[in-house]
Design an enzyme around this catalytic site. Structure first.
Site, PDB file in Angstrom:
ATOM      1  N   GLU A  32     -12.493  -9.228 -27.221  1.00 34.73           N
ATOM      2  CA  GLU A  32     -13.570  -9.341 -28.315  1.00 34.73           C
ATOM      3  C   GLU A  32     -13.422  -8.354 -29.552  1.00 34.73           C
ATOM      4  O   GLU A  32     -14.151  -7.402 -29.793  1.00 34.73           O
ATOM      5  CB  GLU A  32     -14.933  -9.248 -28.175  1.00 34.73           C
ATOM      6  CG  GLU A  32     -15.426 -10.234 -26.977  1.00 34.73           C
ATOM      7  CD  GLU A  32     -16.756 -10.423 -26.443  1.00 34.73           C
ATOM      8  OE1 GLU A  32     -17.473  -9.165 -26.850  1.00 34.73           O
ATOM      9  OE2 GLU A  32     -17.250 -11.255 -25.651  1.00 34.73           O
ATOM     10  N   GLU A  60     -16.285 -15.712 -21.173  1.00 33.03           N
ATOM     11  CA  GLU A  60     -17.791 -15.262 -20.973  1.00 33.03           C
ATOM     12  C   GLU A  60     -18.750 -16.153 -21.077  1.00 33.03           C
ATOM     13  O   GLU A  60     -18.439 -16.857 -22.079  1.00 33.03           O
ATOM     14  CB  GLU A  60     -17.927 -13.871 -21.438  1.00 33.03           C
ATOM     15  CG  GLU A  60     -17.378 -12.620 -20.979  1.00 33.03           C
ATOM     16  CD  GLU A  60     -17.795 -11.552 -21.927  1.00 33.03           C
ATOM     17  OE1 GLU A  60     -18.808 -11.684 -22.648  1.00 33.03           O
ATOM     18  OE2 GLU A  60     -16.952 -10.542 -21.787  1.00 33.03           O
TER      19      GLU A  60
END
Ligand code: PNW
Length: 474
Positions: A175, A364
């Site tokens: 991320e 995720e």
């Protein structure tokens, strides 16, 4: 037993599913076996940086309890486990001239062997936000592309050399949006830089996030190049990046609103996915930022474009929520940025596949509850809102794969365990397993049982696995 109620399709036998974690959030043992400091060590100890004032020194103590974590994974019946390697356990001072710490190598090596011995495929993130503190002190880490790219590539090389015989799924970064915006723009994550002088003594929120993001893209690209040139042929693995971004939909079908929704996607996922997979920053970002958005040199651009080549994949974290007019379409999780809106998940998967045409791993997917909402362990284990969330996203996943033809190859719930939730400390729990932080005892929640059951029912296990058997030393 929890009824799963999804359409009667099956995912292919080699579909990887499991749970995800990250080193700093679970390991604790920050002083053990020669580990160097990461930027989160001291940052989490500064008053006001975590909601409950607690740090990552112990976390879920997984550095010592990893066998127990492995048993838990077996209990859930996962096929794969996504975890991250702590850079400062491998190279305590981080840099390309600095020594490798054999004790750190041994820890992850044993852990990987432990997974393989249990038939669980390791899915490894190289960088999940725990930059060696020494690199921040030396040259400001991600703000110095001339140094950090070389240091990251050397760290990646050590990992490919030492673990690549057994690890076939690599993610370079977790991320970059969070690294850049939360670490160098809002200053809520380490290293906590921001223009807000109440928050940070130094930093510049209007320039630094884009500089940091640029270094992250280059570090990813040069690590992919190295893997392709020196390791892929003999190790046969694949390498990608985890990107996060919120799904956005136009409020109505006016041009302005259609454009606004696209811009929201451009400045999150597009910021990183467009250069890597399409060869340039989104036009909207250039227009918005002008000179503040760094340029790639022609040589860099060639490497970045190469990194998105045919055989690679991208990992995505899919948090689905949308607020077209300030109202909510989905159920609010117990943290401000997350809502449960399952149709958005299907739409996002379709959008990503149409735009970038790459296989997708959902690295995720999770739902937060606040500690104080549950008074007893028993109550915490009956996590109906999280079960509801997973019920929705798993049927969206199935529909995206089976009805829309999106090439999704894996899915990881966030997270295996309640753990150190960064600036939220331990008050926000994302786990499918409850952790009693007094005793460190782990208790499977209903959501963990739900996912376990769902994947048992929805992955086709009649055919022999297409994943080659791996010989392991036990
Ligand atoms: C991810 N946002 O973080 C991280 O990969 C995990 O380490 C983390 O524990 C998990 O999600 C839950 O927070 C994010 O503000 C943090 O959009 C914030 C955002 C997105 C992802």
């Amino acid at each position: 037993m929890i009824a799963t109620n999804a359409p009667p399709y099956k995912l292919p036998t080699d579909f990887l599913w499991g749970f995800a974690t990250a080193s700093f959030q679970i390991e604790g043992a920050t002083d053990a076996d020669g580990r160097g400091k990461s930027i989160w060590d001291d940052f989490s100890k500064i008053t006001g940086k975590t909601l409950d004032g607690r740090d990552g020194d112990v976390a879920t103590d997984s550095y010592h309890r990893w066998q127990e974590d492995l048993d838990l994974l077996v209990q859930y019946g996962v096929k794969s486990y996504r975890f991250s390697i702590s850079w400062s356990r491998i190279i305590p001072s981080g840099g390309r001239e600095d020594p490798v710490n054999e004790a750190g190598i041994e820890f992850y090596s044993d852990f990987i062997d432990g997974l393989l011995a249990r038939g669980i495929t390791p899915f490894v993130t190289l960088y999940h936000w725990d930059l060696p503190q020494a690199l921040h002190d030396r040259y400001l880490g991600w703000l110095n592309k001339g140094e950090i790219v070389l240091d990251f590539v050397r760290y990646a090389k050590v990992c490919f050399e030492r673990f690549g015989d057994r690890v076939k799924h690599w993610l370079t970064m977790n991320e970059p949006w969070c690294i850049s915006i939360l670490g160098y723009g809002r200053g809520v994550f380490a290293p906590g830089r921001s223009s807000d002088r109440l928050r940070s003594p130094e930093g510049n929120s209007s320039t630094e996030p884009w500089i940091a993001g640029h270094s992250v893209i280059l570090s990813h690209a040069y690590a992919v190049k190295l893997y392709r040139e020196e390791f892929k042929a003999k190790q046969g693995g694949e390498i990608g990046i985890t990107l996060n971004g919120d799904w956005a939909m136009p409020y109505d079908d006016s041009i302005q609103n259609i454009e606004a929704a696209q811009h929201a996607l451009d400045v999150a996922i597009g910021w990183f996915a467009d250069p890597i997979y399409l060869g340039q920053y989104p036009a909207y970002m250039k227009q918005m930022l002008g000179d503040r958005l760094p340029d790639f040199t022609p040589e860099e651009l060639a490497v970045v474009k190469e990194a998105g080549g045919e055989d690679e994949f991208q990992g995505h974290v899919e948090y689905t929520f949308t607020r077209p007019d300030g109202t909510q379409l989905g159920t609010q999780a117990h943290c401000a940025w997350l809502q449960d809106y399952a149709p958005g998940f299907r739409d996002l998967l379709n959008y990503l596949y149409k735009r970038y045409r790459k296989p997708i791993y959902v690295t995720e997917n999770g739902f937060a509850v606040k500690d104080e909402d549950k008074k007893t362990v028993e109550e915490a284990l009956q996590d109906d809102d999280r079960v509801q969330y997973y019920r929705g996203v798993t049927s969206s996943l199935l529909a995206a794969v089976k009805e829309d033809g999106v090439d999704v190859r894996g899915y990881f719930g966030w997270s295996l365990l309640d753990n150190f939730e960064w600036a939220d400390g331990y008050v926000t729990r994302f786990g499918v397993t409850y952790v009693d932080y007094e005793t460190q005892k782990r208790y499977p929640k209903d959501s963990g049982k739900f996912l376990s059951q769902w994947f048992k029912e929805h992955v086709d296990n009649d055919k022999p696995s297409s994943i080659p058997a791996t010989i392991v030393k036990v």
